[in-house]
Design an enzyme around this catalytic site. Structure first.
Site, PDB file in Angstrom:
ATOM      1  N   ASP A   1     -16.775  -7.026  14.181  1.00 24.91           N
ATOM      2  CA  ASP A   1     -15.624  -6.158  14.396  1.00 24.91           C
ATOM      3  C   ASP A   1     -16.067  -4.704  14.216  1.00 24.91           C
ATOM      4  O   ASP A   1     -17.056  -4.432  13.539  1.00 24.91           O
ATOM      5  CB  ASP A   1     -14.528  -6.529  13.383  1.00 24.91           C
ATOM      6  CG  ASP A   1     -13.268  -5.707  13.529  1.00 24.91           C
ATOM      7  OD1 ASP A   1     -12.888  -5.384  14.685  1.00 24.91           O
ATOM      8  OD2 ASP A   1     -12.649  -5.383  12.507  1.00 24.91           O
TER       9      ASP A   1
ATOM     10  N   ASP B   1     -13.550  -1.577  13.715  1.00 29.50           N
ATOM     11  CA  ASP B   1     -12.721  -0.789  12.800  1.00 29.50           C
ATOM     12  C   ASP B   1     -12.638  -1.452  11.435  1.00 29.50           C
ATOM     13  O   ASP B   1     -12.203  -2.589  11.309  1.00 29.50           O
ATOM     14  CB  ASP B   1     -11.319  -0.604  13.393  1.00 29.50           C
ATOM     15  CG  ASP B   1     -11.356   0.113  14.725  1.00 29.50           C
ATOM     16  OD1 ASP B   1     -12.252   0.949  14.921  1.00 29.50           O
ATOM     17  OD2 ASP B   1     -10.488  -0.157  15.580  1.00 29.50           O
TER      18      ASP B   1
END
Length: 190
Positions: free
Chosen positions: A11, A13
């Site tokens: 991922d 963020d």
């Protein structure tokens, strides 16, 4: 015949890019309040900053991306580049997975800022996926910070490392507080 590479779904963020640090600066401007008035410790949805619901969050998010280039200006989480590079050099395939296209009408800006951020920060990756259902990318290992995503991936039997922050304290291990810990968990997998 060459052995297939282990794919790590990473991922962006809250895992590689410090979303909360940069968003805090932008929220201070948006709400016209002092930066030190916004706590660093937040929950998902940012209610601690006065965000009262989905509509208000989407307005703040739209402003952050379109007017302040949020996805291009976030600081990198320490160690992300170093340890992703080590993993890549060790033969792992890095697959970036992000759900940055959840608000309509500024996808081009979001994609361009994302690629520019990855390239300017020297983050190694083979694939870049913009999607909500992260399990569909076919990774062997996931590194994620959003509690709901972690639980959904784990319910499907997928090995998922929780990258720790204030929004996911309730999520059980495997957990990593740093990228060095992510590296060690990945190397110990299987």
């Amino acid at each position: 015949m060459e052995k297939p590479k282990t794919v790590i779904g990473v991922d962006l963020d809250g895992v590689c890019a410090d979303f909360y640090d940069r968003m805090r600066e932008i929220a201070s401007e948006w709400f016209e309040c002092p930066l030190d008035g916004l706590p660093r410790e937040v929950s998902y949805g940012l209610s601690e900053w006065g965000v009262t619901g989905k509509s208000q969050y989407e307005s703040l998010h739209r402003f952050a991306v379109t007017q302040r280039e949020l996805f291009k200006t976030m600081p990198m989480i320490p160690g992300a580049r170093k340890y992703l590079r080590l993993l890549s050099d060790d033969g792992y395939r890095i697959r970036i997975i992000t759900h940055r296209l959840f608000i309509h009408y500024f996808h081009a800006s979001a994609v361009q800022q994302t690629v520019e951020w990855l390239d300017s920060n020297g983050i190694p990756y083979w694939d870049l996926c913009f999607m909500k259902e992260k399990e569909q990318v076919g990774a062997d290992i996931y590194v994620e910070d959003t509690a709901d995503n972690i639980l959904q991936l784990r319910e499907k039997g997928l090995y998922t490392i929780c990258f720790a922050n204030s929004t996911n304290r309730h999520v059980a291990g495997p957990r990593a507080e740093t990228w060095q810990e992510v590296y060690e968990l990945v190397k110990a997998f299987r």
